[in-house]
Scaffold this motif. Sequence first.
Motif, short mmCIF file in Angstrom:
data_model
loop_
_atom_site.label_atom_id
_atom_site.label_comp_id
_atom_site.label_asym_id
_atom_site.label_seq_id
_atom_site.Cartn_x
_atom_site.Cartn_y
_atom_site.Cartn_z
N THR A 1 0.84 -1.20 0.00
CA THR A 1 0.00 0.00 0.00
C THR A 1 0.87 1.24 0.00
O THR A 1 1.80 1.35 0.80
CB THR A 1 -0.92 0.02 1.23
OG1 THR A 1 -1.72 -1.17 1.24
CG2 THR A 1 -1.86 1.22 1.18
N TYR A 2 0.57 2.16 -0.91
CA TYR A 2 1.29 3.42 -1.02
C TYR A 2 0.34 4.55 -0.64
O TYR A 2 -0.84 4.54 -1.01
CB TYR A 2 1.80 3.66 -2.44
CG TYR A 2 2.61 2.52 -3.01
CD1 TYR A 2 3.99 2.48 -2.86
CD2 TYR A 2 1.99 1.48 -3.72
CE1 TYR A 2 4.74 1.44 -3.39
CE2 TYR A 2 2.73 0.44 -4.24
CZ TYR A 2 4.11 0.42 -4.09
OH TYR A 2 4.84 -0.62 -4.61
N ARG A 3 0.86 5.56 0.07
CA ARG A 3 0.04 6.72 0.43
C ARG A 3 0.88 7.97 0.41
O ARG A 3 2.12 7.91 0.44
CB ARG A 3 -0.58 6.53 1.81
CG ARG A 3 0.41 6.28 2.93
CD ARG A 3 -0.23 6.47 4.29
NE ARG A 3 -1.39 5.65 4.47
CZ ARG A 3 -1.37 4.40 4.90
NH1 ARG A 3 -0.21 3.82 5.17
NH2 ARG A 3 -2.47 3.71 5.08
N GLU B 1 -7.24 0.58 -6.34
CA GLU B 1 -7.29 1.79 -5.53
C GLU B 1 -8.13 1.51 -4.30
O GLU B 1 -9.18 0.87 -4.37
CB GLU B 1 -7.93 2.94 -6.32
CG GLU B 1 -7.13 3.35 -7.54
CD GLU B 1 -5.79 3.94 -7.19
OE1 GLU B 1 -5.68 4.48 -6.07
OE2 GLU B 1 -4.86 3.89 -8.01
N GLY C 1 -3.80 12.37 3.50
CA GLY C 1 -4.90 11.41 3.32
C GLY C 1 -5.29 11.26 1.86
O GLY C 1 -4.45 11.25 0.98
N ARG D 1 -6.77 9.19 -1.40
CA ARG D 1 -6.73 7.81 -1.85
C ARG D 1 -5.32 7.24 -1.81
O ARG D 1 -4.33 7.94 -2.02
CB ARG D 1 -7.29 7.71 -3.27
CG ARG D 1 -8.77 8.09 -3.36
CD ARG D 1 -9.27 7.96 -4.77
NE ARG D 1 -9.28 6.58 -5.23
CZ ARG D 1 -10.24 5.71 -4.95
NH1 ARG D 1 -11.26 6.05 -4.18
NH2 ARG D 1 -10.20 4.48 -5.42
N CYS D 2 -5.26 5.94 -1.53
CA CYS D 2 -4.00 5.21 -1.56
C CYS D 2 -3.95 4.34 -2.80
O CYS D 2 -4.94 4.21 -3.52
CB CYS D 2 -3.86 4.32 -0.33
SG CYS D 2 -3.95 5.17 1.24
N GLY E 1 -7.99 5.87 1.61
CA GLY E 1 -6.76 6.18 2.33
C GLY E 1 -6.80 5.80 3.79
O GLY E 1 -5.76 5.61 4.40
N HIS E 2 -7.96 5.70 4.40
CA HIS E 2 -8.03 5.40 5.84
C HIS E 2 -8.46 3.97 6.10
O HIS E 2 -8.85 3.62 7.20
CB HIS E 2 -9.00 6.36 6.52
CG HIS E 2 -8.60 7.80 6.36
ND1 HIS E 2 -7.51 8.33 7.02
CD2 HIS E 2 -9.13 8.80 5.61
CE1 HIS E 2 -7.39 9.62 6.70
NE2 HIS E 2 -8.35 9.91 5.83
#
Length: 357
Positions: free
Chosen positions: A217-219, A346, A223, A225-226, A349-350
């Motif tokens: 997982t990339y972020r 996709e 915040g 979308r990751c 993000g949280h």
Amino acid sequence: MNMNRTPIVEIRLSNECTIFHGSANESAGAVLRGSLCLLLPESLKVKSISLRLEGKMKVSWDDVPGVKASTRNETRNLIAYTWAFIEAHKKPLTLRKGEHTYPFEIALSGNLPETIHTDFGTVEYKLKATIDRPTFCTNYTVEKDVVIKRFALPSSTELIQAVNIAEVWNDKLAYEVHIPSKAFGLKEKIPIRFNILLLSEDISLRKVSCLLKEYITYRVAGGGRCKLQTRWVNRLSNMDFPKNQSSWEKSLSLDVPFSSDVIQCDCITELIHVRHKLKVKIEFRISPGVVKAVYVGIPVVIISGSSQETFMDLPPYRALERCISITSLPPSYETMFDSYTPTYEEVAGHSLSPTLS
């Protein structure tokens, strides 16, 4: 230029890689030691000699492939430190012919992220030596990668706990899947113990498949979308079952690759999170032409060090008991194990919890 008269500049490290023991919250860090070595076939005029350590974490991906306006990227500076072995002077200094050695060391904090190289993110540390010379003379530079690995602590008891998953499907099939611990090192084998009981005469085993799946997982900050990248790392299957027997008990071994091109070790950083799951599929026939399957997913942790050296005593395996809870058949996923091709998705993000469980 005669190559025999060209200075040799080398960065030599005391250890091939720097090892952190424990998580970012518990590691005491480590000391990076080495020396900058100059081998001069003849005297050399220099203005300054310096060595710089830099560490950076980067992520970058396109929300919409091929559209630059949708690119998400972020770079974090992790560490920057400079050793000035010879301070800059207006008047050059002359180094005599022979070998010159400049030792260096620095204490690295244990909360620095380990080295990572993935499709959409990296954590890299580099040493760069610079020999600055007078005007019209050739400067000399050399770079060397610094590799940081994170090993689990022997006291990480949650990683050495055995995992047993036992269920019964519709009073017809009882199965147990067992692995001796949750942590496995690169180039090791994951021993998977199966114990399957056929509780009905109209059911027969067809195939057992085991797969190791990686999730990265990339972020970015703020915040939003990751990006979730998934890929199958390795797989194996078994179709050899005894006929006219109501039970099947066997151990299969799934190899953990060694190359970073195939697999990454588990890690949790602010921008990159790597985790793994062992997935098991048990296929069986309940009547001619009708095939069903049950699925088991077990989180595992891939560590840099050897699990045999880190965790010496593992819990023993206990055989399947017939007192097992009842469960219904999960939904069918016909294409679940059909491909090794990485997929990219996709996610919110949280939605990711920062745990290794």
